[in-house]
Design a protein around this motif. Structure first.
Motif, mmCIF file in Angstrom:
data_model
loop_
_atom_site.group_PDB
_atom_site.id
_atom_site.type_symbol
_atom_site.label_atom_id
_atom_site.label_comp_id
_atom_site.label_asym_id
_atom_site.label_seq_id
_atom_site.Cartn_x
_atom_site.Cartn_y
_atom_site.Cartn_z
ATOM 1 N N ILE A 1 26.193 -5.891 25.495
ATOM 2 C CA ILE A 1 27.300 -5.239 24.788
ATOM 3 C C ILE A 1 28.302 -4.693 25.790
ATOM 4 O O ILE A 1 27.929 -4.083 26.795
ATOM 5 C CB ILE A 1 26.779 -4.087 23.895
ATOM 6 N N THR B 1 28.553 -3.316 31.087
ATOM 7 C CA THR B 1 27.782 -4.118 30.146
ATOM 8 C C THR B 1 26.427 -3.478 29.950
ATOM 9 O O THR B 1 25.719 -3.181 30.928
ATOM 10 C CB THR B 1 27.611 -5.555 30.661
ATOM 11 N N ASP C 1 31.750 -2.224 25.625
ATOM 12 C CA ASP C 1 32.630 -1.354 24.838
ATOM 13 C C ASP C 1 34.066 -1.587 25.282
ATOM 14 O O ASP C 1 34.414 -1.336 26.437
ATOM 15 C CB ASP C 1 32.251 0.109 25.018
ATOM 16 N N ALA D 1 30.084 -8.715 22.402
ATOM 17 C CA ALA D 1 28.642 -8.830 22.591
ATOM 18 C C ALA D 1 28.207 -10.285 22.677
ATOM 19 O O ALA D 1 28.786 -11.166 22.025
ATOM 20 C CB ALA D 1 27.898 -8.138 21.460
ATOM 21 N N VAL E 1 24.631 -4.270 17.622
ATOM 22 C CA VAL E 1 25.975 -4.069 18.169
ATOM 23 C C VAL E 1 26.725 -3.006 17.370
ATOM 24 O O VAL E 1 27.416 -2.146 17.941
ATOM 25 C CB VAL E 1 26.764 -5.395 18.164
ATOM 26 N N ARG F 1 33.906 -3.796 20.128
ATOM 27 C CA ARG F 1 32.862 -4.198 21.071
ATOM 28 C C ARG F 1 32.835 -5.711 21.198
ATOM 29 O O ARG F 1 33.146 -6.430 20.240
ATOM 30 C CB ARG F 1 31.482 -3.698 20.619
#
Length: 213
Positions: free
Chosen positions: A95, A86, A97, A168, A156, A166
């Motif tokens: 965020i 994170t 991934d 977020a 983002v 992603r």
């Protein structure tokens, strides 16, 4: 007549006493009473002991048999689980991934085409461009600038590649600070649901489809 009979009786008793040890020593004639039932049946005790030993051996054998496959099984290679890192930005946006994607990265000022799902921080659904039942999607096209898109979502999308995904968490300070910022659903129900949670942190799951310019 009485005297001869008495003498005969006395001689008989003396003869019988000379032949029977019980009249000589009364202690030898006492019947030995076993103290317990185990002393009366020694063969039964032996059988019980043998049965108990056999049962204990069988029980231990079953334990060793059940343990043996575990001890003999080859140890599998331990693999560490994949950890989704994170990233926390200065704005408070967090965020993750999920999928990296391929191609040119989206930059500030670009126009992008995306699909997204918006949820409250407790996981309750708010809005999505993908129909949950049919799977059909209605992607939205957004410019990456602060005047038309919420700042948190712009942060983002910047750096994402086409095909990337992603997840977020966007705090309200960089979210819908006014009702003119995108993305906002066109339908009345989803729009009303979104507007009722503007002051809460929102979770966006975003998939970048294309970078148009």
């Amino acid at each position: 007549m009485a005297a001869p009979q008495f003498q005969a009786t006395l001689r008989f008793r003396r003869f019988f006493a000379s032949q029977s040890p019980c009249f000589k020593d009364t202690e030898q004639c006492k019947i030995a009473v076993p103290k317990s039932s185990d002393e009366r049946m020694p063969s039964l005790n032996v059988k019980r002991l043998l049965r108990r030993s056999v049962l204990q051996f069988v029980g231990l054998s079953s334990i060793f048999i059940s343990i043996r496959p575990v001890l003999c099984a080859p140890m599998q290679e331990m693999r560490e689980p994949d950890v989704i890192r994170t990233l926390k930005l200065d704005s408070g946006v967090r965020i993750q991934d999920v999928v990296e994607g391929e191609g040119p990265e989206a930059r500030e000022g670009d126009i992008v085409e995306i699909n997204y799902v918006c949820r409250r921080s407790n996981g309750y659904f708010v809005h999505s461009t993908v129909d949950q039942f049919s799977g059909e999607s209605a992607p939205v096209i957004l410019p990456l600038d602060d005047k038309q898109i919420i700042e948190g979502l712009k942060e983002v999308l910047i750096g994402m590649k086409p095909g990337g995904k992603r997840r977020a968490l966007i705090p309200p300070s960089v979210g819908y600070i006014n009702e003119n910022l995108q993305p906002v659903p066109e339908e009345f129900g989803p729009r009303r649901s979104l507007m009722s949670h503007l002051k809460e942190p929102l979770i966006f799951e975003v998939q970048l489809l294309k970078v148009l310019s």
